[in-house]
Design an enzyme around this catalytic site. Sequence first.
Site, short mmCIF file in Angstrom:
data_model
loop_
_atom_site.label_atom_id
_atom_site.label_comp_id
_atom_site.label_asym_id
_atom_site.label_seq_id
_atom_site.Cartn_x
_atom_site.Cartn_y
_atom_site.Cartn_z
N CYS A 75 0.97 -1.16 0.11
CA CYS A 75 -0.14 0.18 0.08
C CYS A 75 0.83 1.08 -0.10
CB CYS A 75 -0.85 0.09 1.35
SG CYS A 75 -1.97 1.50 1.50
N CYS A 231 -5.29 6.39 -2.98
CA CYS A 231 -4.80 5.19 -3.06
C CYS A 231 -3.43 5.31 -3.78
CB CYS A 231 -5.69 4.23 -4.01
SG CYS A 231 -4.90 2.61 -4.50
#
Length: 294
Positions: A75, A231
Amino acid sequence: MSVPFQKYHGTGNDFLIIHADEYVPDRGALAERECDRDDGVGADGILYLALEERFSPPRVVMTLVQPDGATAPMCGNGARCAAEWAMRRTGADSVMIDTQAGTLRADRTDADDIIIEMGTPTFDPAEVPVRADEPVFGEEIEGLDVTMVNTGVPHAVAFVDDVPDEFFESEVSRSSSDAIDDVDLETIAPPVRYGDAFPKGTNVTIASPDGSGGFRQRTYERGVEGETDSCGTGAVAIAVVARRLGRTDADPVAVSPPGGDLRVSFNERGNATLAGPVEHEFDGEVTVESPAEQ
């Protein structure tokens, strides 16, 4: 029995950070409960971090558990939050982040942002993974024309001018950067996210040119099972795909998810880097089962 956490976010992509030494018997169950924005603290995941200060620069072992209870290999914004957390504890301006997708270097910039290496993106179908004989560039999958890339995790990237009319909530000009706001992401994304073409599922990222060589971004995240404010791997995916398809030659590529502004650059090794702000929100405690309650 409770364990302490710290809440951080990178451009709105928010995480509870728990030291890996804390005893959490069921990390998945805790994530399912506490990431819930109605009944829990609310977050896009829980980061379990182990700090190893004997190295120079210091190293952080990062494990991300998502709201569905599953572990994600990487991530981008989570890794930037992990870097800020470690830098505050060590006083260092550089750290190494060990993730399931590889080891990444993070640095503090002169503007007090956190920039992190994101590895080498790949379009290789076997590494995305996607069931295809050749790399997927602008092909229709589950009603959406997508390009498939892995930037630590898989992303199906589509641009607003390729989104079918029925997935817009109103009549808008596709050339407008605001067109992305009218895409019904909650309808168009799930069939792609769970498409048969993807043995491990995929994130779904929509991009809209901003008129200056950059892009606006919206991402439906695998594991969150909904849209997130930001994101990092999705921002990198947009930049990589846009450059590959000739939609921009900018470097850095400015990418703006709903939660803020990110910058994606490419170093001499062809690796992408992701830069943007990180903020510490607050500290708290969450309840976990004690050994006697299991």
